[in-house]
Scaffold this active site. Structure first.
Site, PDB file in Angstrom:
ATOM      1  N   LYS A  23     -19.386 -33.368  -3.312  1.00 27.12           N
ATOM      2  CA  LYS A  23     -18.402 -34.137  -4.061  1.00 27.12           C
ATOM      3  C   LYS A  23     -17.577 -35.013  -3.133  1.00 27.12           C
ATOM      4  O   LYS A  23     -17.360 -36.201  -3.414  1.00 27.12           O
ATOM      5  CB  LYS A  23     -17.476 -33.168  -4.833  1.00 27.12           C
ATOM      6  CG  LYS A  23     -16.436 -33.869  -5.644  1.00 27.12           C
ATOM      7  CD  LYS A  23     -15.603 -32.881  -6.475  1.00 27.12           C
ATOM      8  CE  LYS A  23     -16.486 -32.212  -7.513  1.00 27.12           C
ATOM      9  NZ  LYS A  23     -15.756 -31.210  -8.309  1.00 27.12           N
ATOM     10  N   ARG A  94     -10.027 -29.672  -5.798  1.00 26.23           N
ATOM     11  CA  ARG A  94     -11.357 -29.283  -6.299  1.00 26.23           C
ATOM     12  C   ARG A  94     -12.242 -28.829  -5.144  1.00 26.23           C
ATOM     13  O   ARG A  94     -12.170 -29.387  -4.052  1.00 26.23           O
ATOM     14  CB  ARG A  94     -12.058 -30.480  -6.954  1.00 26.23           C
ATOM     15  CG  ARG A  94     -11.429 -30.958  -8.234  1.00 26.23           C
ATOM     16  CD  ARG A  94     -12.097 -32.268  -8.654  1.00 26.23           C
ATOM     17  NE  ARG A  94     -11.294 -32.948  -9.662  1.00 26.23           N
ATOM     18  CZ  ARG A  94     -11.506 -32.838 -10.976  1.00 26.23           C
ATOM     19  NH1 ARG A  94     -12.493 -32.099 -11.420  1.00 26.23           N
ATOM     20  NH2 ARG A  94     -10.739 -33.480 -11.825  1.00 26.23           N
ATOM     21  N   GLY A 103     -19.606 -25.350 -11.776  1.00 31.41           N
ATOM     22  CA  GLY A 103     -18.803 -24.305 -12.396  1.00 31.41           C
ATOM     23  C   GLY A 103     -18.621 -23.068 -11.562  1.00 31.41           C
ATOM     24  O   GLY A 103     -17.951 -22.132 -11.982  1.00 31.41           O
ATOM     25  N   MET A 105     -17.221 -22.702  -8.524  1.00 31.98           N
ATOM     26  CA  MET A 105     -15.998 -22.523  -7.750  1.00 31.98           C
ATOM     27  C   MET A 105     -14.834 -23.174  -8.491  1.00 31.98           C
ATOM     28  O   MET A 105     -14.983 -23.687  -9.587  1.00 31.98           O
ATOM     29  CB  MET A 105     -16.203 -23.052  -6.349  1.00 31.98           C
ATOM     30  CG  MET A 105     -17.125 -22.110  -5.565  1.00 31.98           C
ATOM     31  SD  MET A 105     -17.475 -22.712  -3.927  1.00 31.98           S
ATOM     32  CE  MET A 105     -18.163 -24.299  -4.288  1.00 31.98           C
ATOM     33  N   ARG A 340     -22.736 -37.520  -9.609  1.00 28.58           N
ATOM     34  CA  ARG A 340     -23.720 -36.756  -8.846  1.00 28.58           C
ATOM     35  C   ARG A 340     -25.066 -36.957  -9.523  1.00 28.58           C
ATOM     36  O   ARG A 340     -25.128 -37.408 -10.676  1.00 28.58           O
ATOM     37  CB  ARG A 340     -23.352 -35.279  -8.807  1.00 28.58           C
ATOM     38  CG  ARG A 340     -23.210 -34.684 -10.177  1.00 28.58           C
ATOM     39  CD  ARG A 340     -22.741 -33.262 -10.128  1.00 28.58           C
ATOM     40  NE  ARG A 340     -22.472 -32.812 -11.497  1.00 28.58           N
ATOM     41  CZ  ARG A 340     -21.637 -31.838 -11.807  1.00 28.58           C
ATOM     42  NH1 ARG A 340     -20.961 -31.216 -10.860  1.00 28.58           N
ATOM     43  NH2 ARG A 340     -21.462 -31.462 -13.060  1.00 28.58           N
ATOM     44  N   HIS A 456     -20.422 -25.979 -20.830  1.00 25.72           N
ATOM     45  CA  HIS A 456     -20.987 -25.116 -19.797  1.00 25.72           C
ATOM     46  C   HIS A 456     -22.351 -24.573 -20.204  1.00 25.72           C
ATOM     47  O   HIS A 456     -23.324 -24.645 -19.458  1.00 25.72           O
ATOM     48  CB  HIS A 456     -20.028 -23.952 -19.523  1.00 25.72           C
ATOM     49  CG  HIS A 456     -20.561 -22.946 -18.573  1.00 25.72           C
ATOM     50  ND1 HIS A 456     -21.195 -21.792 -18.971  1.00 25.72           N
ATOM     51  CD2 HIS A 456     -20.587 -22.940 -17.225  1.00 25.72           C
ATOM     52  CE1 HIS A 456     -21.568 -21.112 -17.913  1.00 25.72           C
ATOM     53  NE2 HIS A 456     -21.208 -21.796 -16.827  1.00 25.72           N
ATOM     54  N   SER A 809     -61.462 -18.181   1.857  1.00 22.02           N
ATOM     55  CA  SER A 809     -60.454 -18.254   0.804  1.00 22.02           C
ATOM     56  C   SER A 809     -59.449 -17.125   1.044  1.00 22.02           C
ATOM     57  O   SER A 809     -59.800 -15.944   0.975  1.00 22.02           O
ATOM     58  CB  SER A 809     -61.125 -18.096  -0.556  1.00 22.02           C
ATOM     59  OG  SER A 809     -60.140 -18.107  -1.563  1.00 22.02           O
ATOM     60  N   CYS A 877     -56.318 -18.355  -2.689  1.00 16.47           N
ATOM     61  CA  CYS A 877     -56.430 -18.056  -4.111  1.00 16.47           C
ATOM     62  C   CYS A 877     -55.514 -16.920  -4.518  1.00 16.47           C
ATOM     63  O   CYS A 877     -55.668 -16.338  -5.575  1.00 16.47           O
ATOM     64  CB  CYS A 877     -57.884 -17.774  -4.512  1.00 16.47           C
ATOM     65  SG  CYS A 877     -58.564 -16.319  -3.725  1.00 16.47           S
ATOM     66  N   TYR A 897     -57.604 -26.484  -0.046  1.00 14.79           N
ATOM     67  CA  TYR A 897     -57.211 -26.344  -1.443  1.00 14.79           C
ATOM     68  C   TYR A 897     -56.324 -25.125  -1.662  1.00 14.79           C
ATOM     69  O   TYR A 897     -56.283 -24.224  -0.830  1.00 14.79           O
ATOM     70  CB  TYR A 897     -58.443 -26.256  -2.356  1.00 14.79           C
ATOM     71  CG  TYR A 897     -59.237 -24.994  -2.223  1.00 14.79           C
ATOM     72  CD1 TYR A 897     -58.961 -23.882  -3.024  1.00 14.79           C
ATOM     73  CD2 TYR A 897     -60.276 -24.891  -1.312  1.00 14.79           C
ATOM     74  CE1 TYR A 897     -59.696 -22.718  -2.908  1.00 14.79           C
ATOM     75  CE2 TYR A 897     -61.013 -23.732  -1.180  1.00 14.79           C
ATOM     76  CZ  TYR A 897     -60.723 -22.644  -1.970  1.00 14.79           C
ATOM     77  OH  TYR A 897     -61.439 -21.481  -1.856  1.00 14.79           O
TER      78      TYR A 897
END
Lengths: 923, 923
Positions: A23, A94, A103, A105, A340, A456, A809, A877, A897
């Site tokens: 912030k 703040r 929310g 703090m 934000r 909220h 694999s 896998c 992969y």
């Protein structure tokens, strides 16, 4: 020069979130790009950490001096005076850490009011009602946040005064009532703390700063960081922002609001947000009054609306990201309080990604990187079947899309408890507060009777991708009675309801749901991802049906087909059991001969479904006893059988009970035969004989540690006829496909390999069978032969194993069990939660690859394997193959992969692209 | 120039055993150092391997030409002619590979006889009887070895003629009978092979050479190599020796014999061996006639005896090793036929090692290196209690020392079967042959009724360190009746007997035995070993008694004390069970408080016993359910308890049965109380309640894979009070010892560690407890804190673990289980035997360290651990730590110590010295 702990927004480095918090840095940036931000400054996270590590909890020397200097700078800019009766300056205090923790703090508003400045404010604003309203708000908030006084002490007086005055809305309270409330609140503070409310504004400021710092180490914040895996190197300490108060509640030319630069629910490019006229910001966020949609402002305050549109455009053009901003209009002047990056559900993120690329705002790489891969899981949530003819009981706001169904629970603690126990829960509240967060984690959906789309409940649910209906005012919730009511309908705690977060509808009972489908935007986005990624994404699928699903999800092949799943099918299990019960190789072969054509057809179907993509078939892995009932079950069954009197009733009861419990349904005729007594008697005796045989075998096959037992290739070597059958079935399927001209990429792999000798043993069977099948079909077979790497010793011997195979694999589930010496089944129930709670392990290593230990094994395996076999194809896998951080690691190891469960495939595709795109970010 | 496949003894390289085989190289060396060796030559192992790899089984071109040239050389040297009626040359054909494999491959004697050369031999020797005897021997041996005709076909005729002639000994047969026998034998050959006996002597020779080559790949030889772990790089193929026949059976100035240069049983420096007058060598070896002790020759043939003493001295001075030699005296001339290093039991090896050093024949390093460490295990075998007043049933020859007791079994197959099943077996035979070898491996001892101290049975048993009584002629064995008899005593198969291989006595039943004691020579030898070794040798011991034993065996400390063994003691288990049944930390602590002083006393006693040597105590390792009875047992017990009627009898029965099966003997009073009915009733009800509680707990603690379950440090973290108690007990014991001025080196270590965090967690408890104990006793405590390395992840994180500890101790049992993903308990019963048989694994990795896989993990661990903690102390305490090849590996890894079971300590001490001494041999 002494260290600087405080920065004016005009001076602070807008990129240094670690120091200034998100912030603070943002407000610096906003100020410096010319937005109308209320003057203010930020105290660094360093000051916070110093404070928290100080055993006396004192602020570092000099911090308050710097604060005073900066207050003076604000005084100059605003021409107001802090603590002075003469045009007094009020500020907000703040928190703000490097990571957004909405929310979590604390915030204090209107700081600077006291018995002296209050009259000054009245003089300056000429609005006594506003001032007392500000004052009572300040006392309550300061009392709660900085002095730890529970809300209820204040609410009690507030409600009493309101009742006495016979008003419903806060705004209807007059000056006298507000004065009375202020006085009462001051008494509450004195009663609860034993001290009068602090009058000195710098004392107020210092207490407030400390309170914000303390909130960083509060339980709520710690819980949140653990749940969202926010580590110290991501955010350590919170900064504190001291900002000039601007007021949205100084009259009807005032307002306060929050906005999203696009529709937060759908991602649509439109003005989105809510505002309240003559209100302060907390009223919007807390959902105490239901706000108006932003579109109304266009007619109500057309000039301000225009300014807001400009602000929104400026924000997006600067940040190249959807913005979640807050603003206040004080007497016709628009202030941007904060902005934000917007937290949106996955669908909205995907849509905005694609649209922002189309608009030229961002490029494709940015579009791919801004989405958290795991969030795509939301898109795979079920939605309500539109054909279900259910009548909505009540409708609220569509606050977070998706459908959810579960038992109503009226508080967060109970929701957490039952959710942890595996129940489906809908958390139902009048409104939610940050302290309810633990209940969110364990609920399927959230329903509130108050608050808007940015309340909220809505914000948090969207962030979590959980369905949420907010502000369903038709419902009244009585927590004490553990009941909610909608008109005359009573919903008791535990009753099942369904909510539709996409429409706001609430239903009694369980409503049928539909599987989600891919949006066009997601398809586009994932096609971009596939082009960027170096890793291929395969799926684990065992049946043609599952394979089809995998293809829908965009799997580029099947990385793991577990043949034992085929063995377990109802029509095959009896044959498998016969095979296991057989005492000679010949008798086993008879059963295997029956299985051969079935398995071959399985493989043909699988290969065709995936053609021309690769399909990797794993030879039989589990120990044989897994195909038999447990010892206890057999003992029980035998006891029941032996007690049977031979009467029609006895046998009939047995048969009907067995139909539900017997693992071999073919043992039980679906219709009772006619000459029942004798046939029943004979059947029972045959059954007894068979069950006795099974019991004997179960005991023979008993293993102390089945995970480390007679399974995988060990079984294949002990009973070569089993692997021979499977290999033949695979190769004949390959031949059949080749004959039909279907292009396929078949692969077979051997599980549980620990030595190169084991592989050579199986390879010999493969070579022999290949020759036979090739000569029978008169064609050359193309396929790959590989090995699972799931035994630690295989890692150590990778160089030698690699000489025998065409691919590796990694089976990271078993490999992790062996590396940790943790049995997953036991660990997850016994000590893993404790290990995670106490921080000994950060993650569950069976969900998130342990890169430090298991990863080190993998790294060496890749290096050694490719040393003797350059360019060896290597994949993973295990379950972790679908986890983004594990995928990143696999990318860094240069695997070819990953293979994961089908619904994780879209996530893996995005994660694979991000791994490639972020390759250089870490260096 | 063509490759040379054949070497005259005068020319071959006496050091090249791989090419010429042990015997061939030896004969070259013997010839070249001037011993009177019969002229001959050797065909190389290369020729053998060429032959065996040829699909048509043809000798390599040129080999037979070389053979012919060398035969000519012999003809010149002996002035005899091969295949000629005129003074014919006869030869023996013998196998000989690089490794000695006594009796495993084939030999043919008297080759060169046929219908033409036979009269020539008669003319040359003027001894018709001898010639026909030689002829019939040749036909039988050639028939058996080269033409695969079973002995019984020949024996049948031989016995019939003997019976007809009414003679007992072979030597009593006259010329006519021998002629008849020869004729009959020729007919046997024709009947059995369909072809006449080969007349051409070179054809005879070629067939014989091939037969010897073939014997290399025969089952017997392959079994032997597998059992003794003879790999291809140790010996590959056999050479063939063609040697001029010399005859010990040409009259009474002829003899044949075998000798050991020292007493083969005791190692004493004296003439040792046996001879037979007028006999051929095979008569001695096969034990068909019982030979005379060599000492008799001193009076019977004093000149020859002197020559023999000279020969023996020459051999030992040249070879610097005890020699096992064969000789023949032909008409007063002594020929040395072969010599090789003598195979002796461990006691004799140790004695000769020490004495040969004292005599200046060898140095200490040679003395240490000539003994196979594992052979010392023989010295740890029990011997008969000399006070046991048992009467010997019969006495034979003391052929291999030590006592053994077990069931009589009359054939090798059955002995193998029952021995594998875990029975103690004494193999009882008339005489043994190489084909009985598999029975030896599984028997505790061997008893034969015929043959001497150098008979097959005696030689093989001594090599294996098994007790053997040979030539116990008082016993007659009837295999078909599965009986043996001694006079009127009948011993049925399965009856238990005891044999004393040190005296030759045989007893009915089981005779008490005594633990073996160290000989003075062994103590001297091991003291030399300790000076040479770099590795220290510790013992695994859990009690003060076991620790005392370990010190006797020369352990330099305790490397592993398993505290759970202390938990299992009869007087502690009930407390442990109470602790486990407790549902709160507080209740657990009450039980633990009771255990604390008991454990502390254990440790004090242990530390004192070992002072000033190090003692490493491991904190609790096994899962808690191991201290409770099994679910099945509890269910059974509860069922019995509930059926109890409450009558005196019922309760009494219960109590008396429980005294044997109940894990908590304190639950059962040793005397039944007086007012029995009520007390019994009440006790039963209390017992039921307790058992129910135990059953509930057992089910709660159930684990799918206990090996990977809730144990070791995981338990210590879940129930920190357990580790806290143990740590306190250790540290208080340290303090008590310090207070008493006893110098000790205490160490504690944590089991099952996978992460550095776990270690830090335990370290915190240690630090806290240390402070408390130090302040209570007012002294500073000295001890080391370390970790087991038995979890693979711990290896991967060694660098980080090493930062927290002062030592590592490899738990290679668990580490091997995890590395292979083999559960030892399951693997050894299920697939490990198959893996060993099929060559997938050469050894059982739980006995012999798998250096390639597990060893690789250890190597990295050592490297990484010492990277962050230079000079970190590292040891091994797994079972493999007592195995010589594993010890060698540990030495190469530069570990500081090995710790093994006490009886393996002497073996480990020797192996540790050898590892150091042989350090440069491998480079």
């Amino acid at each position: 020069m002494a260290k600087q702990y405080v920065y004016l927004y005009n001076d602070g480095d807008g990129k240094n979130k670690h120091l200034l918090g998100g912030k603070g840095a943002n407000l610096c940036e906003m100020t410096q790009i010319g937005l109308n931000v209320p003057p203010g400054f930020v105290i660094t996270t360093e000051a916070c950490l110093n404070y928290l590590s100080d055993s006396d909890r004192k602020l570092t020397t000099g911090v308050m001096n710097e604060v005073k200097q900066n207050i003076q700078a604000i005084e100059q800019a605003t021409q107001k005076n802090f603590g002075s009766p003469d045009n007094p300056l009020l500020v907000s205090v703040r928190s703000g850490s490097a990571m957004s923790m909405p929310g979590m703090m604390d915030t204090i508003l209107n700081l600077g009011l006291n018995s002296e400045t209050l009259p000054g404010l009245v003089k300056a604003t000429n609005d006594e009602r506003f001032c007392y309203d500000a004052y009572r708000r300040f006392i309550q908030l300061f009392g709660k946040v900085a002095l730890n006084i529970s809300d209820e002490h204040f609410d009690e007086h507030f409600d009493a005064v309101k009742k006495q005055a016979n008003v419903k809305e806060d705004v209807d309270l007059g000056v006298d009532e507000l004065k009375e409330i202020s006085e009462l609140f001051l008494i509450v503070v004195k009663e609860q703390t034993g001290k009068p409310f602090p009058e000195d504004v710098y004392e107020q400021l210092e207490i407030a700063i400390k309170a914000v710092f303390n909130s960083w180490s509060g339980k709520r914040a710690i819980d949140y960081r653990r749940e969202f895996k926010i580590t110290k190197d991501m955010a350590d300490g919170t900064a504190v922002n001291i900002v000039t108060m601007v007021f949205g509640n100084m009259g009807n030319d005032c307002a306060t609001g929050v906005g999203f630069s696009r529709n937060a629910g759908t991602g649509e490019n439109e003005m989105y947000g809510e505002y309240l006229v003559n209100a302060q910001g907390e009223d919007v966020v807390a959902g105490i009054r239901t706000p108006k949609a932003i579109q109304e402002m266009e007619t109500e305050m057309p000039d301000l609306y225009k300014q807001l549109v400009e602000l929104r455009n400026k924000l997006e053009n600067h940040y190249k990201e959807v913005q979640d901003y807050e603003y206040t209009i004080e007497k016709g002047i628009l202030y941007c309080l904060q902005t934000r990056n917007g937290k949106m559900n996955a669908a909205a993120m995907v849509r905005t990604s694609v649209e922002m690329v189309n608009e030229g705002l961002i490029d494709k790489k940015q579009a791919l990187c801004r989405i958290v891969p795991d969030s795509l899981e939301q898109l795979l949530h079920p939605r309500l079947d539109p054909n279900a003819k259910a009548e909505s009981l009540v409708r609220g706001l569509a606050a977070s899309p998706g459908a959810a169904c579960g038992k109503c629970i009226f508080d967060a603690d109970r929701a957490e408890l039952l959710g942890t126990a595996g129940e489906n829960i809908i958390l139902v509240r009048e409104e939610t507060k940050p302290e309810d967060i633990h209940g969110f984690f364990k609920s399927k959906g959230i329903l509130t009777s108050r608050g808007g789309k940015t309340s909220h409940a809505a914000v948090v649910a969207r962030g979590m991708g959980k369905a949420c209906v907010a502000g369903a005012e038709g419902i009244s919730v009585d927590v004490k009675a553990r009941q909610a009511s909608v008109g005359e309908h009573i919903i008791n705690e535990g009753d099942v309801i369904t909510i539709n977060g996409s429409t706001g509808d609430v239903y009694l009972g369980e409503i049928p749901t539909l599987e989600p489908e891919f949006s066009e935007e997601l398809k586009i986005l994932l096609s971009w991802a596939d082009k960027e990624a170096r890793l291929q994404v395969m799926a684990n699928a065992d049946t043609p049906e599952a394979a089809e699903k995998a293809v829908e999800y965009g799997a580029m092949g099947i990385g793991l087909c577990r043949t034992e799943r085929m063995f377990n099918d109802v029509d095959r299990l009896p044959i498998v059991v016969d095979m296991i019960l057989a005492n000679t190789k010949e008798a086993r072969e008879v059963a295997l001969d029956t299985l051969l054509p079935i398995q071959r057809d399985d493989f043909i179907s699988l290969f065709k479904t995936l053609a021309p993509r690769p399909v990797t078939v794993r030879l039989l892995d589990p120990p044989l006893h897994e195909f038999l009932p447990s010892e206890m079950q057999l003992i029980d069954e035998l006891a029941s059988l032996r007690q049977l009197s031979g009467t029609v009733n006895g046998v009939a009861n047995l048969l009907s009970s067995m139909r539900f419990t017997n693992p071999n349904p073919q043992d039980v005729p679906s219709l009772l035969p006619a000459p029942f007594n004798e046939m029943g008697e004979q059947m029972v005796n045959e059954l007894i004989a068979k069950k006795e045989l099974m019991l004997k075998k179960v005991r023979e096959l008993y293993e102390v540690n089945p995970m480390l037992g007679h399974r995988g290739v060990r079984l294949g070597i002990s009973y070569p006829e089993i692997y021979t059958m499977q290999i033949r079935a695979i190769l004949e399927a390959v031949a059949e496909c080749a004959k039909q001209g279907i292009e396929i990429q078949p692969e077979m792999m051997v599980p549980q390999v620990a030595t190169a000798e084991e592989l050579k043993y199986v390879k010999k069977i493969v070579d022999k069978t290949q020759k036979e099948v090739e000569s029978h079909y008169g064609i050359k077979l193309n396929f790959k032969f590989g090995t699972m790497i799931e035994v630690v010793r295989a890692c150590m011997r990778a160089e030698h194993l690699a000489e025998v195979v065409e691919f590796f694999s990694f089976g990271t589930n078993d490999l992790s069990q062996a590396a940790f010496s943790f049995s997953r089944e036991d660990a997850e129930n016994k000590f893993l939660p404790l290990y995670n709670d106490s921080g000994i392990l950060q993650d569950n290593p069976f969900e998130v690859l342990d890169t430090k230990g298991v990863g080190q094994l993998m790294k060496m395996t890749v290096e050694w394997g490719r040393k003797s076999h350059p360019g060896l194809k290597i994949g993973i896998c295990g379950e972790q193959g679908g986890h983004p951080s594990s995928i990143k690691f696999c990318h860094e190891l240069d695997l070819n992969y990953v293979s994961c469960s089908a619904p994780r495939v879209p996530i893996a595709r995005l994660a694979a692209a991000q791994a490639k795109l972020q390759e250089n970010d870490d260096t």
